[in-house]
Design a protein around this motif. Structure first.
Motif, PDB file in Angstrom:
ATOM      1  N   ALA A 128       0.840  -1.198   0.000  1.00 54.29           N
ATOM      2  CA  ALA A 128       0.000   0.000   0.000  1.00 54.29           C
ATOM      3  C   ALA A 128       0.870   1.241   0.000  1.00 54.29           C
ATOM      4  O   ALA A 128       1.725   1.403   0.880  1.00 54.29           O
ATOM      5  CB  ALA A 128      -0.912  -0.004   1.217  1.00 54.29           C
ATOM      6  N   ALA A 181       0.998   4.949   2.969  1.00 52.81           N
ATOM      7  CA  ALA A 181       0.661   4.224   4.201  1.00 52.81           C
ATOM      8  C   ALA A 181       0.701   5.099   5.447  1.00 52.81           C
ATOM      9  O   ALA A 181       0.088   4.766   6.462  1.00 52.81           O
ATOM     10  CB  ALA A 181       1.620   3.045   4.372  1.00 52.81           C
ATOM     11  N   VAL A 186      -5.202   5.423   3.826  1.00 52.09           N
ATOM     12  CA  VAL A 186      -4.511   4.133   3.668  1.00 52.09           C
ATOM     13  C   VAL A 186      -4.226   3.531   5.050  1.00 52.09           C
ATOM     14  O   VAL A 186      -4.284   2.310   5.227  1.00 52.09           O
ATOM     15  CB  VAL A 186      -3.237   4.293   2.807  1.00 52.09           C
ATOM     16  N   PHE A 243      -7.343   1.840   5.929  1.00 53.04           N
ATOM     17  CA  PHE A 243      -7.467   0.600   5.146  1.00 53.04           C
ATOM     18  C   PHE A 243      -6.629  -0.521   5.763  1.00 53.04           C
ATOM     19  O   PHE A 243      -7.097  -1.648   5.958  1.00 53.04           O
ATOM     20  CB  PHE A 243      -7.034   0.860   3.690  1.00 53.04           C
ATOM     21  N   GLY A 264       3.659  -1.208   3.934  1.00 56.05           N
ATOM     22  CA  GLY A 264       3.229   0.171   3.730  1.00 56.05           C
ATOM     23  C   GLY A 264       4.394   1.014   3.285  1.00 56.05           C
ATOM     24  O   GLY A 264       5.467   0.956   3.895  1.00 56.05           O
ATOM     25  N   ASP A 309       5.754   4.998   2.186  1.00 55.41           N
ATOM     26  CA  ASP A 309       5.443   6.435   2.227  1.00 55.41           C
ATOM     27  C   ASP A 309       6.764   7.209   2.251  1.00 55.41           C
ATOM     28  O   ASP A 309       7.839   6.616   2.384  1.00 55.41           O
ATOM     29  CB  ASP A 309       4.608   6.777   3.481  1.00 55.41           C
ATOM     30  N   VAL A 324      -2.351  -1.422  -3.487  1.00 56.55           N
ATOM     31  CA  VAL A 324      -3.309  -0.331  -3.262  1.00 56.55           C
ATOM     32  C   VAL A 324      -2.513   0.956  -3.371  1.00 56.55           C
ATOM     33  O   VAL A 324      -1.583   1.186  -2.593  1.00 56.55           O
ATOM     34  CB  VAL A 324      -3.963  -0.447  -1.862  1.00 56.55           C
ATOM     35  N   HIS A 325      -2.873   1.782  -4.354  1.00 54.30           N
ATOM     36  CA  HIS A 325      -2.119   3.028  -4.550  1.00 54.30           C
ATOM     37  C   HIS A 325      -2.911   4.208  -3.987  1.00 54.30           C
ATOM     38  O   HIS A 325      -3.917   4.632  -4.553  1.00 54.30           O
ATOM     39  CB  HIS A 325      -1.827   3.246  -6.041  1.00 54.30           C
ATOM     40  N   GLY A 326      -2.436   4.723  -2.853  1.00 47.94           N
ATOM     41  CA  GLY A 326      -3.127   5.849  -2.218  1.00 47.94           C
ATOM     42  C   GLY A 326      -2.251   7.078  -2.068  1.00 47.94           C
ATOM     43  O   GLY A 326      -2.750   8.152  -1.721  1.00 47.94           O
ATOM     44  N   LEU A 347      -6.756   4.531  -5.482  1.00 42.69           N
ATOM     45  CA  LEU A 347      -7.640   5.426  -4.728  1.00 42.69           C
ATOM     46  C   LEU A 347      -7.789   6.738  -5.463  1.00 42.69           C
ATOM     47  O   LEU A 347      -6.825   7.495  -5.628  1.00 42.69           O
ATOM     48  CB  LEU A 347      -7.101   5.657  -3.314  1.00 42.69           C
ATOM     49  N   ILE A 407     -12.121  -0.674   0.567  1.00 43.86           N
ATOM     50  CA  ILE A 407     -10.848  -0.978  -0.109  1.00 43.86           C
ATOM     51  C   ILE A 407     -10.493  -2.458   0.098  1.00 43.86           C
ATOM     52  O   ILE A 407     -10.041  -3.132  -0.828  1.00 43.86           O
ATOM     53  CB  ILE A 407      -9.708  -0.054   0.399  1.00 43.86           C
TER      54      ILE A 407
END
Ligand SMILES: NC(=O)c1ccc[n+]([C@@H]2O[C@H](COP(=O)([O-])OP(=O)(O)OC[C@H]3O[C@@H](n4cnc5c(N)ncnc54)[C@H](O)[C@@H]3O)[C@@H](O)[C@H]2O)c1
Length: 328
Positions: free
Chosen positions: A5, A8, A13, A16, A31, A33, A73-75, A119, A229
């Motif tokens: 993800a 994160a 996120v 999620f 995660g 970031d 999951v791209h947030g 997202l 999600i």
């Protein structure tokens, strides 16, 4: 299942990942970031954390190749900027478009990813007349750099996945609120329900502009977004699909304050207000009706009644009782 993800350390996120691990504790979650994500990767509690910049494809590909996720999951996104939008154009473009392309390419080339969940946001619709938002029938007319680059990022990630046959789901979220929402270096302002809940539990009577009180929006609790999600990650799908994730209910700020039982001081619409000084300040409220029929049918996800979502927010406040601005 192994899930990677991006974003994160952020609000949505983080929610999620919490919901995923709560419902499927056997999942492994990585995660990623920026190092400067406000240190908030800890509140999101991913199993594994890496610092990486999605604008750097090499970094993303390296992490993807080593972790070998099943689902991405791209947030990660640039949402709000301090100062003027004009001077931030390059950063919006790099993060929301190039970042999406990089993550989609890295996912497609990993050889392990069989689902890409992107997202996106209701901002891709812009102002609609009539204000009914449907991923199939509504035209997209984003108004600002955020909406424009989020739409471009959604489309470029979708096309990349289509070219490589990786199932793709875009989730267009309405306005998200939640107890764990915090301003961070990139996303400066909490949603109006969260501001109102803080004010209530700090015993404040905040100022709010007359026009804000009349404004209305579709808000949705972060844990319910997290569940949507999770559903998108787990649902069998093929090709590219786009869904709204929203409550499907428009609520005015006045009604919201009543639900939270918050007493406010109404001031003239032109009064300059500042949420950092404790005023209620809204943003992105467009009174639009999100059609969530396709979402509930395809993902088997349904939002709780809005009153229950607010009850959840208030319960969180009661449990944590934020008292000062630094507690946010
Ligand atoms: N919060 C909402 O109401 C809302 C509504 C609609 C859509 N969304 C979407 O949900 C996603 C998450 O939004 P959020 O509200 O949690 O925002 P957020 O700012 O809390 O989280 C975004 C995260 O992305 C990270 N990020 C930014 N640039 C990055 C980069 N170059 N490399 C790696 N990470 C980077 C940030 O550090 C941050 O932790 C975004 O895609 C946003 O467009 C949010």
């Amino acid at each position: 299942m192994k899930v990677l993800a991006t974003g994160a350390g952020g609000f949505v996120v983080g929610a999620f990942m919490r919901q995923l691990l709560r419902r499927h504790p056997d999942c492994t979650v990585m995660g990623i970031d920026l190092p400067a994500a406000g240190g908030s990767t800890s509140h999101a509690a991913p199993r594994l954390t890496k610092h990486a910049d999605v604008t750097d494809r090499g970094q993303v590909s390296e992490i993807m190749a080593a972790f070998r996720p099943d689902v991405v999951v791209h947030g990660a996104a640039m949402t709000l900027v301090a100062g003027d939008e004009y001077s931030a154009g390059e950063r919006f473009l790099e993060t929301n478009v190039r970042g999406a392309l990089n993550v989609a390419i890295a996912a497609c080339e990993s050889g392990t990813v069989h689902k890409f969940v992107h997202l996106s946001t209701g901002s891709v619709y812009g102002q609609q007349d009539p204000p009914i938002l449907d991923p199939i029938s509504s035209v997209t007319k984003p108004r600002d750099y955020y909406g424009i680059t989020k739409l471009s990022g959604e489309l470029i990630a979708q096309r990349t996945c289509e070219l490589k046959g990786v199932p793709f789901i875009a989730l267009r979220l309405s306005n998200v609120f939640g107890g764990d929402e915090r301003p961070n270096p990139l996303r400066l302002r909490a949603s109006l329900p969260t501001q109102a809940a803080w004010a209530k539990w700090q015993g404040r009577r905040p100022r709010v502009a007359e026009s804000t009180l009349r404004a209305a929006s579709d808000w949705i609790n972060s844990s319910d977004v997290g569940d949507a999600i999770v559903a998108a990650c787990l649902t069998e799908s093929s090709g590219a699909q786009t869904f709204n994730v929203a409550s499907g209910q428009v609520i005015s700020v006045a009604e919201l304050c009543r639900m939270i039982d918050l007493d406010v001081r109404v001031v003239a619409s032109e009064t300059a207000l500042d949420d950092r000084a404790g005023d209620l300040v809204g943003g992105g409220m467009n009174a639009a009706n999100y059609d969530i029929t396709a979402t509930t049918q395809a993902l088997g996800w349904e939002p709780p009644a809005f009153a229950d979502q607010i009850h959840d927010l208030v319960a969180w406040c009661e449990a944590t009782k934020p008292t000062t601005k630094s507690d946010r």
